[in-house]
Design an enzyme around this catalytic site. Structure first.
Site: not given
Ligand SMILES: Cc1cc2nc3c(=O)[nH]c(=O)nc-3n(C[C@H](O)[C@H](O)[C@H](O)COP(=O)(O)OP(=O)(O)OC[C@H]3O[C@@H](n4cnc5c(N)ncnc54)[C@H](O)[C@@H]3O)c2cc1C
Length: 462
Positions: A179, A441
């Site tokens: 990472v 949405h």
């Protein structure tokens, strides 16, 4: 001699969170911290500064790659590296001062200096001796290196040096595709550095779901990062202007060399327990240098506890914080608990990568019957609008019960999206529970719902 209910040694995310919770529970609490500022690795040389540079370099990428596509025209900005570092330092300062403020607010005493534990119930700091009913060791970790690689934090650096280079280098070799290496590699690649990642294993981020890891490597490759996998680094030598990394390719044992202005050694971190006097005190340790604890964070010494990077488990700030809160509750006589099955992990590149729970490989090894629901961000209107349609959401659920066992996301805001699935997992939810939940949405979150739908009768926008 000052007397406390609890003394925490180490003011990182494990230690400071533990201290604040102890104080909230009515315990007289002090934190011993040797650094000039609170916040530990995370705030000073870890999570926060790296995210500041990731943010700044991502903005540059947006200007160069996407502004014209949206009709935003004009001269392309250049990087003033010293100003970018000053911005990063300002972010660190705001955050570390924030912890000082929280200490004052919660009446936690900061004892400045390096602490040791000369005997059970006692903490020495300089010439002062303090006593406490409970002592929590939260001394964190430090970078580890490889044999034959000498860190100078100028040309051959750890993440600490990489966060404060004198200039943006022309070339950089990152040793280790974990990472930290990939995040810092991404920062410099976006700033124009030629970045090559040399990794011992045959995949990047090896603990990650293999499909995500492959997709991630492809995307980073498209962004200009080069990968040399299956390569065992033998050593790093340097001249005034460059470093030479010698390595052996595992597939044919051939000796190879690559040179770069800067070498970033990102081969992991090791627990930091120097100077605490643990061996004289007889504290039992794990083979790999962590402090040994039982399921309640207690060491073998009465009243001595340990948490965070200094004990076993993933080296993550939020894992340390959760352990800090849990041990505070335990010391106060309550029931502290950490659910290690639901600890998310995130890589803050662009796109972000996030995971929680089991990988497909884990489930295969376990012999567990499972199903996969997958949804590509190509089918997400919002992701397409912001040029971030690379990647997917993958949910793994039990074949019979539909219970969510793990989730893996590569895509926009993956590090935030993963928490919806963490909460679902904490509540023992099924994929259908997520699929039946109305999602606003247009949001990236709709991709999570679609992946959950794909675990059942199918996604709509696939
Ligand atoms: C570049 C980088 C990026 C990272 N990014 C992320 C990320 O995005 N997300 C994430 O979750 N994790 C990240 N991490 C990991 C994260 O920083 C650690 O997991 C976390 O800081 C561990 O917290 P801790 O409290 O256990 O220890 P630390 O944060 O290491 O704090 C320990 C503190 O104890 C002090 N100390 C040690 N010994 C003594 C002593 N004897 N007396 C007094 N004080 C002492 C130290 O000075 C230090 O301040 C990153 C790490 C690095 C290096």
């Amino acid at each position: 001699m000052a007397e406390y209910d609890v003394i925490v040694i180490g003011g990182g995310p494990g230690g400071y969170v533990c201290a604040i919770r102890c104080a909230q529970l009515g315990l007289k609490t002090a934190v011993v911290e040797g650094r000039e500022t609170l916040g530990g690795t995370c705030l000073n040389v870890g999570c926060i500064p790296s995210k500041a540079l990731l943010h700044a370099s991502h903005q540059l990428h947006e200007v160069h790659e996407n502004f014209e596509k949206m009709g935003i025209m004009g001269a392309k900005p250049k990087v003033d590296w010293q100003k970018m570092l000053a911005y990063k330092d300002d972010v660190i300062g705001q955050n570390t001062k924030g912890i000082e403020f929280l200490f004052k607010k919660n009446k936690v005493t900061w004892i400045k200096g390096w602490g040791s534990v000369p005997e059970a119930g006692k903490v020495a700091v300089g010439d002062d001796l303090h006593s406490a009913k409970a002592i929590v060791l939260a001394t964190g970790s430090e970078p580890s290196s490889l044999p034959g690689v000498e860190i100078d934090e100028k040309q051959i650096v750890t993440s600490t040096g990489a966060l404060a280079l004198g200039k943006v280098p022309k070339s950089m070799v990152v040793i280790g595709a974990g990472v930290i290496g990939l995040e810092m590699g991404s920062v410099y690649a976006r700033l124009g550095t030629e970045v090559t990642v040399v990794e011992y294993l045959d995949t990047i981020t090896p603990t990650m779901d293999a499909e995500v890891s492959r997709g991630f490597q492809r995307i980073l490759g498209k962004q200009g990062m080069t990968f040399v996998l299956g390569a065992a680094v033998q050593g790093v030598s340097k001249t005034k202007t460059k470093c030479n990394v010698s390595y052996k390719l595992k597939k044919d044992d051939s000796a190879q060399e690559i040179s770069a202005e800067i070498v970033l050694v990102a081969t992991g971190r090791k627990p930091y327990t120097d100077g605490l006097g643990l061996s004289a005190l007889g504290v039992e340790m794990e083979e790999r240098g962590q402090i040994k604890t039982d399921g309640q964070f207690a060491t073998n010494i009465q009243g001595l506890y340990a948490i965070g990077d200094a004990i076993t488990g993933p080296m993550l700030a939020h894992k340390a914080e959760d352990e800090g809160m849990a041990v505070a509750e335990i010391i106060a006589g309550k029931h502290g608990h950490v659910n290690y099955n639901v600890i998310p992990s995130v890589i803050y590149t662009a796109p972000e990568v996030a995971a929680v729970g089991a990988t497909e490989e884990d489930l295969k090894k376990e012999g567990r019957a499972y199903k996969v629901g997958k949804f590509s961000f190509m089918g997400n209107g919002r992701a397409k609008a912001v040029f971030q349609a690379d990647g997917f959401v993958k949910i793994l659920a039990d074949k019979e019960t539909d219970r969510i066992l793990g989730a893996h996301i590569i895509g926009p805001a993956a590090g935030d999206l993963i928490h919806e699935i963490c909460v679902a997992m904490e509540f023992g939810a099924s994929a259908e529970d997520l699929a039946l939940t109305c999602h606003a949405h247009p949001t990236f979150s709709e991709a999570v719902r679609e992946a959950a739908l794909a675990c059942g009768d199918g996604a709509i926008h696939a």
